[in-house]
Design an enzyme around this catalytic site. Structure first.
Site, PDB file in Angstrom:
ATOM      1  N   LYS A  71      41.324  52.365  33.743  1.00  0.00           N
ATOM      2  CA  LYS A  71      39.897  52.698  33.970  1.00  0.00           C
ATOM      3  C   LYS A  71      39.647  53.466  35.262  1.00  0.00           C
ATOM      4  O   LYS A  71      38.724  54.267  35.331  1.00  0.00           O
ATOM      5  CB  LYS A  71      39.053  51.420  33.965  1.00  0.00           C
ATOM      6  CG  LYS A  71      38.845  50.863  32.575  1.00  0.00           C
ATOM      7  CD  LYS A  71      37.948  49.648  32.576  1.00  0.00           C
ATOM      8  CE  LYS A  71      37.842  49.100  31.160  1.00  0.00           C
ATOM      9  NZ  LYS A  71      37.059  47.889  31.061  1.00  0.00           N
ATOM     10  N   ASP A 107      30.569  49.799  30.089  1.00  0.00           N
ATOM     11  CA  ASP A 107      30.695  48.362  30.390  1.00  0.00           C
ATOM     12  C   ASP A 107      29.472  47.869  31.172  1.00  0.00           C
ATOM     13  O   ASP A 107      29.070  46.708  31.043  1.00  0.00           O
ATOM     14  CB  ASP A 107      31.945  48.095  31.251  1.00  0.00           C
ATOM     15  CG  ASP A 107      33.232  48.104  30.430  1.00  0.00           C
ATOM     16  OD1 ASP A 107      33.183  47.843  29.218  1.00  0.00           O
ATOM     17  OD2 ASP A 107      34.301  48.373  31.030  1.00  0.00           O
TER      18      ASP A 107
HETATM   19  P1  NAP Z   1      42.127  44.390  35.901  1.00  0.00           P
HETATM   20  O1  NAP Z   1      41.698  45.780  36.258  1.00  0.00           O
HETATM   21  O2  NAP Z   1      43.573  44.055  35.769  1.00  0.00           O
HETATM   22  O3  NAP Z   1      41.452  43.455  36.994  1.00  0.00           O
HETATM   23  C1  NAP Z   1      41.544  42.057  37.007  1.00  0.00           C
HETATM   24  C2  NAP Z   1      41.608  41.579  38.454  1.00  0.00           C
HETATM   25  O4  NAP Z   1      41.584  40.150  38.471  1.00  0.00           O
HETATM   26  C3  NAP Z   1      42.896  42.004  39.160  1.00  0.00           C
HETATM   27  O5  NAP Z   1      42.597  42.334  40.482  1.00  0.00           O
HETATM   28  C4  NAP Z   1      43.738  40.722  39.073  1.00  0.00           C
HETATM   29  O6  NAP Z   1      44.736  40.651  40.064  1.00  0.00           O
HETATM   30  C5  NAP Z   1      42.677  39.688  39.289  1.00  0.00           C
HETATM   31  N1  NAP Z   1      43.052  38.350  38.848  1.00  0.00           N
HETATM   32  C6  NAP Z   1      44.002  37.973  37.954  1.00  0.00           C
HETATM   33  N2  NAP Z   1      44.000  36.626  37.806  1.00  0.00           N
HETATM   34  C7  NAP Z   1      43.025  36.137  38.629  1.00  0.00           C
HETATM   35  C8  NAP Z   1      42.552  34.825  38.946  1.00  0.00           C
HETATM   36  N3  NAP Z   1      43.073  33.732  38.394  1.00  0.00           N
HETATM   37  N4  NAP Z   1      41.551  34.716  39.835  1.00  0.00           N
HETATM   38  C9  NAP Z   1      41.014  35.813  40.423  1.00  0.00           C
HETATM   39  N5  NAP Z   1      41.434  37.069  40.195  1.00  0.00           N
HETATM   40  C10 NAP Z   1      42.422  37.232  39.293  1.00  0.00           C
HETATM   41  O7  NAP Z   1      41.443  43.952  34.521  1.00  0.00           O
HETATM   42  P2  NAP Z   1      39.994  44.345  33.986  1.00  0.00           P
HETATM   43  O8  NAP Z   1      40.045  45.598  33.206  1.00  0.00           O
HETATM   44  O9  NAP Z   1      39.058  44.251  35.130  1.00  0.00           O
HETATM   45  O10 NAP Z   1      39.733  43.168  32.938  1.00  0.00           O
HETATM   46  C11 NAP Z   1      39.568  41.819  33.359  1.00  0.00           C
HETATM   47  C12 NAP Z   1      39.190  40.941  32.170  1.00  0.00           C
HETATM   48  O11 NAP Z   1      37.942  41.343  31.637  1.00  0.00           O
HETATM   49  C13 NAP Z   1      40.192  41.024  30.999  1.00  0.00           C
HETATM   50  O12 NAP Z   1      40.315  39.745  30.446  1.00  0.00           O
HETATM   51  C14 NAP Z   1      39.509  41.943  30.009  1.00  0.00           C
HETATM   52  O13 NAP Z   1      39.903  41.693  28.668  1.00  0.00           O
HETATM   53  C15 NAP Z   1      38.055  41.548  30.236  1.00  0.00           C
HETATM   54  N6  NAP Z   1      37.120  42.617  29.855  1.00  0.00           N
HETATM   55  C16 NAP Z   1      36.191  42.316  28.924  1.00  0.00           C
HETATM   56  C17 NAP Z   1      35.271  43.269  28.556  1.00  0.00           C
HETATM   57  C18 NAP Z   1      34.242  42.922  27.526  1.00  0.00           C
HETATM   58  O14 NAP Z   1      33.636  43.851  26.975  1.00  0.00           O
HETATM   59  N7  NAP Z   1      34.006  41.669  27.272  1.00  0.00           N
HETATM   60  C19 NAP Z   1      35.283  44.537  29.151  1.00  0.00           C
HETATM   61  C20 NAP Z   1      36.245  44.796  30.114  1.00  0.00           C
HETATM   62  C21 NAP Z   1      37.175  43.823  30.457  1.00  0.00           C
HETATM   63  P3  NAP Z   1      46.216  41.235  39.665  1.00  0.00           P
HETATM   64  O15 NAP Z   1      46.059  42.730  39.634  1.00  0.00           O
HETATM   65  O16 NAP Z   1      47.080  40.750  40.757  1.00  0.00           O
HETATM   66  O17 NAP Z   1      46.558  40.643  38.333  1.00  0.00           O
END
Ligand code: NAP
Length: 283
Positions: A71, A107
């Site tokens: 993204k 989003d």
């Molecule tokens: P991302 O870019 O990988 O960001 C996630 C962040 O959370 C990273 O900085 C990660 O650190 C951190 N993290 C991992 N485990 C954690 C914990 N236990 N406590 C606090 N921080 C933690 O992912 P993203 O694209 O933002 O997506 C995140 C989540 O949102 C996913 O589950 C995705 O499926 C969901 N999502 C849902 C929608 C929807 O429409 N419902 C839309 C977008 C995303 P690291 O890099 O060290 O792992």
């Protein structure tokens, strides 16, 4: 409608991507409206995002959704980015306009519609506790900053990431208080949880096969609501625990639906058949 030589191609770039529900959602919408279009999933490794983005033009792909981990990294390879996506610092939708690639972030709108519909909540004047500082967290933070949220606390397992995100938004939004909180400091966590009107999980914690949080949920303000962006499984531990403690809580399917509907409308300039898309997501 079968795939023909004239079929328009849409899809999603992610890594991994085989879990994605977007192909079901968009193909149902195309079929319902009788559009000669198909939506497929492309597993693009992080190092290949520049090449894959060039392929959108070369292959005449009409539109692409962008998910983990692209993204933010796709932005330099696009021709134009909408003002909202620029402020957010993340793109989840690309439209190919006769060879010109436009980036959008649906989003943000998807999150706002989901919290309104599922939790009867809007950011104005409220305090957000945000877990995660990645691409999805940027959309949540943007939604709050652009809609008169009052205070945001951000926590990520990598605190430097939370600090970087907070600093970027503080530079653009001066009327909102943005602070970071260490997930290691239980006392501060308890205090900030007590101040929050909404707790949002924008980290992968709780996804199938990913560990859950070690957070002081019992300290959450009694009236606070909880939104978990994770949609697979639909009932995460965070959601179950929150509901048990008496909080209104909802998972990420509604956000997925509305970000998809907004992308669909950007691409096709047709009204998205939301009820059909909802059914395709297994509501
Ligand atoms: P991302 O870019 O990988 O960001 C996630 C962040 O959370 C990273 O900085 C990660 O650190 C951190 N993290 C991992 N485990 C954690 C914990 N236990 N406590 C606090 N921080 C933690 O992912 P993203 O694209 O933002 O997506 C995140 C989540 O949102 C996913 O589950 C995705 O499926 C969901 N999502 C849902 C929608 C929807 O429409 N419902 C839309 C977008 C995303 P690291 O890099 O060290 O792992």
């Amino acid at each position: 409608m079968g795939v023909k030589a004239t079929t328009n191609i849409y899809g999603i770039f992610g890594h991994p991507v085989k879990h994605s529900l977007s192909p079901d959602m968009h193909n149902s919408a195309f079929n319902t409206l009788g559009l000669n279009s198909v939506y497929v999933a492309f597993d693009i490794a992080p190092d290949n995002i520049e090449e894959a983005t060039r392929a959108i033009r070369v292959m005449g792909i009409k539109g692409i959704n962008i998910t983990i981990p692209h993204k933010q990294t796709i932005i330099p390879f696009l021709d134009e980015v909408s003002p909202d996506a620029k402020l957010t610092g993340a793109v989840n939708t690309v439209k190919n306009d006769n060879g010109k690639l436009w980036g959008f972030n649906t989003d943000v709108g998807g999150f706002l519609r989901a919290i309104r519909e599922d939790l009867d909540f809007s950011p104005a004047g409220n305090t957000l506790f945000l877990i995660g500082a990645g691409g999805a967290a940027r959309a949540v933070l943007s939604a709050f900053c652009m809609n008169d949220g009052a205070v945001v606390y951000i926590a990520d397992i990598i605190q430097a990431k939370a600090i970087e995100l907070a600093n970027q938004f503080k530079a653009n939004f001066h009327n909102i208080t943005i602070e970071t909180v260490s997930l290691e400091d239980q006392n501060i966590l308890e205090q900030k949880f007590g101040e929050a009107d909404i707790l949002v999980n924008a980290s992968p914690a709780g996804m199938d096969g990913v560990g859950s949080h070690d957070i002081p949920l019992a300290s959450l303000n009694k009236n606070a609501v909880v939104y978990d962006l994770v949609y697979k499984p639909p009932n995460t531990k965070l959601l179950n625990d929150s509901k048990e403690l008496g909080h209104k809580a909802s998972g990420g399917l509604t956000m997925l639906l509305y970000q998809g509907a907004e992308s669909f409308e950007i691409w096709t300039v047709e009204r998205a058949p939301v009820e059909i898309m909802k059914k395709a997501l297994g509501y």
